[in-house]
Enzyme design. Sequence first.
Site, PDB file in Angstrom:
ATOM      1  N   ASP A  63      -5.603 -12.736  -7.733  1.00  0.00           N
ATOM      2  CA  ASP A  63      -4.761 -11.580  -7.990  1.00  0.00           C
ATOM      3  C   ASP A  63      -3.403 -12.089  -8.460  1.00  0.00           C
ATOM      4  O   ASP A  63      -2.748 -12.857  -7.762  1.00  0.00           O
ATOM      5  CB  ASP A  63      -4.603 -10.805  -6.672  1.00  0.00           C
TER       6      ASP A  63
ATOM      7  N   GLU B  35      -4.856  -3.977 -13.855  1.00  0.00           N
ATOM      8  CA  GLU B  35      -4.664  -2.736 -13.113  1.00  0.00           C
ATOM      9  C   GLU B  35      -3.694  -1.875 -13.910  1.00  0.00           C
ATOM     10  O   GLU B  35      -2.558  -2.261 -14.134  1.00  0.00           O
ATOM     11  CB  GLU B  35      -4.097  -3.015 -11.718  1.00  0.00           C
TER      12      GLU B  35
ATOM     13  N   ASP C  15      -2.039  -7.448 -11.535  1.00  0.00           N
ATOM     14  CA  ASP C  15      -1.461  -6.312 -10.825  1.00  0.00           C
ATOM     15  C   ASP C  15      -0.563  -5.477 -11.757  1.00  0.00           C
ATOM     16  O   ASP C  15       0.225  -6.040 -12.529  1.00  0.00           O
ATOM     17  CB  ASP C  15      -0.622  -6.867  -9.662  1.00  0.00           C
TER      18      ASP C  15
ATOM     19  N   HIS D 145      -7.748  -1.655  -1.863  1.00  0.00           N
ATOM     20  CA  HIS D 145      -6.848  -1.767  -0.712  1.00  0.00           C
ATOM     21  C   HIS D 145      -5.695  -0.764  -0.772  1.00  0.00           C
ATOM     22  O   HIS D 145      -4.870  -0.748   0.142  1.00  0.00           O
ATOM     23  CB  HIS D 145      -6.304  -3.194  -0.648  1.00  0.00           C
ATOM     24  N   ASP D 146      -5.606   0.016  -1.837  1.00  0.00           N
ATOM     25  CA  ASP D 146      -4.550   1.028  -1.949  1.00  0.00           C
ATOM     26  C   ASP D 146      -5.090   2.438  -1.727  1.00  0.00           C
ATOM     27  O   ASP D 146      -4.351   3.413  -1.870  1.00  0.00           O
ATOM     28  CB  ASP D 146      -3.922   1.001  -3.359  1.00  0.00           C
TER      29      ASP D 146
HETATM   30  O1  TEU Z   1      -0.685  -1.197  -6.848  1.00  0.00           O
HETATM   31  C1  TEU Z   1      -0.144  -0.441  -7.863  1.00  0.00           C
HETATM   32  C2  TEU Z   1       0.104   1.006  -7.650  1.00  0.00           C
HETATM   33  O2  TEU Z   1       0.879   1.592  -8.395  1.00  0.00           O
HETATM   34  C3  TEU Z   1      -0.551   1.801  -6.648  1.00  0.00           C
HETATM   35  O3  TEU Z   1      -1.841   1.578  -6.375  1.00  0.00           O
HETATM   36  C4  TEU Z   1       0.308   2.036  -5.451  1.00  0.00           C
HETATM   37  O4  TEU Z   1       0.172   1.050  -4.464  1.00  0.00           O
HETATM   38  C5  TEU Z   1      -0.013   3.348  -4.810  1.00  0.00           C
HETATM   39  O5  TEU Z   1      -0.617   4.180  -5.703  1.00  0.00           O
HETATM   40  C6  TEU Z   1       1.249   4.010  -4.365  1.00  0.00           C
HETATM   41  O6  TEU Z   1       0.892   5.306  -3.915  1.00  0.00           O
HETATM   42  C7  TEU Z   1      -0.560  -2.580  -6.932  1.00  0.00           C
HETATM   43  C8  TEU Z   1      -1.213  -3.232  -5.736  1.00  0.00           C
HETATM   44  O7  TEU Z   1      -2.591  -2.981  -5.767  1.00  0.00           O
HETATM   45  C9  TEU Z   1      -0.529  -2.733  -4.497  1.00  0.00           C
HETATM   46  O8  TEU Z   1      -1.159  -3.166  -3.319  1.00  0.00           O
HETATM   47  C10 TEU Z   1       0.899  -3.183  -4.555  1.00  0.00           C
HETATM   48  O9  TEU Z   1       1.614  -2.635  -3.484  1.00  0.00           O
HETATM   49  C11 TEU Z   1       1.571  -2.775  -5.859  1.00  0.00           C
HETATM   50  O10 TEU Z   1       0.778  -3.012  -7.003  1.00  0.00           O
HETATM   51  C12 TEU Z   1       2.850  -3.571  -6.052  1.00  0.00           C
HETATM   52  O11 TEU Z   1       2.544  -4.904  -6.335  1.00  0.00           O
END
Ligand code: TEU
Length: 550
Positions: free
Chosen positions: A98, A247, A198, A321-322
């Site tokens: 990642d 992403e 990311d 994980h989000d």
């Molecule tokens: O996530 C990006 C992101 O914009 C979202 O998934 C966000 O965490 C969520 O929608 C907010 O409601 C990525 C990663 O997957 C995440 O874990 C990180 O926190 C984020 O980027 C910052 O690096």
Amino acid sequence: MKQSELAGKVVYQLYVKSFQDSNGDGIGDLPGIVSRLDYLAGLGVDYLWLTPIYPSPQRDNGYDVADYRAINPQYGTMQDFETLCAEAKKRGIGIMLDMVFNHTSTDHQWFQKAIAGDKTYQDYYIWRDGVPGTPPTNWESKFGGSAWQWEEHVGKYYLHLFDVTQADLNWENPAVRREVCDILHFWRGKGVDAFRFDVVNLISKPDVFEDDDRGDGRRFYTDGPRIHQYLKELHAQGFGDAVTVGEMSSTSLDNCVRYTNPDEGELSMVFSFHHLKTDYKNGDKWQLEPNRFGELKALLDKWQLGMQAGGGWNAVFWCNHDQPRPVSRFGDEGRYREVSAKMLATAIHMLRGTPYIYQGEELGMTNAHFTRLDQYRDVESTNRYHILKEQGVPEEEIFRILGARSRDNGRTPMQWTAGPNGGFTTGTPWLAVNENTAAINAAACLADPDSVLYYYKKLVALRKQYPVIQVGEYAPLMTGSPDVYAYTRTLGDETLVVVCNFCARPAAVTLPALPGSPERLIGSWDEQPYAPSMTLRPYEAAVYRFAARG
Ligand code: TEU
Ligand code: CA
């Protein structure tokens, strides 16, 4: 990797912190993963995506990187990482790392040098003039509050689209782009052959920073002005042969076609999230609303058809994980937990794209439903608690919202056994294990031939067996149905009919009358013969394959 090759692969995502602890400190680690490789190989997956394993203050659980070329001691050593790569490779599994390049932790030495006055490193970040108390624009951080933070040593504001400790990198600076390339080469040298980038569609910021009178600022930097140029550059620097997944936050179909059509030379595939917002109210994740199933279906159809027409390639997934657990969100975490978990899996795994399985999804794990603030760990959730509190939302309602929407729902430790802490750790887990580990765990699934786990294993095997699942043409069916999502995949004289009942009630379906009698490849209930009009049981999914005989 060619799309046709990618089409046969399945990726498994590990949330490293919550997968398997090996030394009793309550935190998952690399040796823990090594000890579970046989389990993962048993599932038949091709790549393991590891969430960030680098040194980090862990404000955002590793998405705040302090050093891109080392292993966080809490996860193990570089030697442990090399062992993991080698052991995975022996089992035919690649490692996907990642890469968080939109921002670094403010603990990163680049940022530290910047605030110590080093102009070279100041130019690694995005600064704007202003006076304390009046940020340069009204943009909001994705984790709440202003996206700007005053830095007194520099006497300017820096941009942070995420946490205040996650400072956005200045991709306009060619030195930053060279650093990124060097880091990728470093990990390639260690045998890593896949990368997840990311929030990569946020890296190109606009030339002028202005107030957003219609939103939080995202329209200025999402799929920003030079994004395609930067990705092409990376691809040309020698990452074209690696598997890459970007992403893409709040992206568009057109951009995703460009990101992934092989002629463009950018990325192998993308994650987009529109289909995971159909239970948001007015686009707001923190306002509960029942899922709008019609909208969900329309989005799945739109992206399948659009990416197909444009020669693009999707990562297909329900969670990560989000996200909350899909069975709690789109299925039924009670009476129909297992059938609905199987139904959801079917809907995704028969699509055109590369399926992702997020740890525990293959067991039908559910949301955590924590009821106290001290149970939550995620910075987004704890920030949101205070924001909702300030807005006067009653305590009970706040926990109802977090119980459905918090990212911690998907981050509770992997449930390996019915024993203490689900077999995740012998110590105190960093985030509580879901109490239902007594009933929902890998050991129980492995002992039950009818389990959700074996169903996933079969779905993975089917993808590898049938080219029609990999590259067949997608066409929607029953687009007007309020409870059923259905589609066909066609390759030559072979057709798959996939039907998924998203409801707890029986649903009548009208299916094409195709010649011949089909083989049923898989289904979430006992077999019933195919008929142009048939009734699906609650959460029933089934896949029928018609093939010309002879
Ligand atoms: O996530 C990006 C992101 O914009 C979202 O998934 C966000 O965490 C969520 O929608 C907010 O409601 C990525 C990663 O997957 C995440 O874990 C990180 O926190 C984020 O980027 C910052 O690096
Ligand atoms: Ca540990």
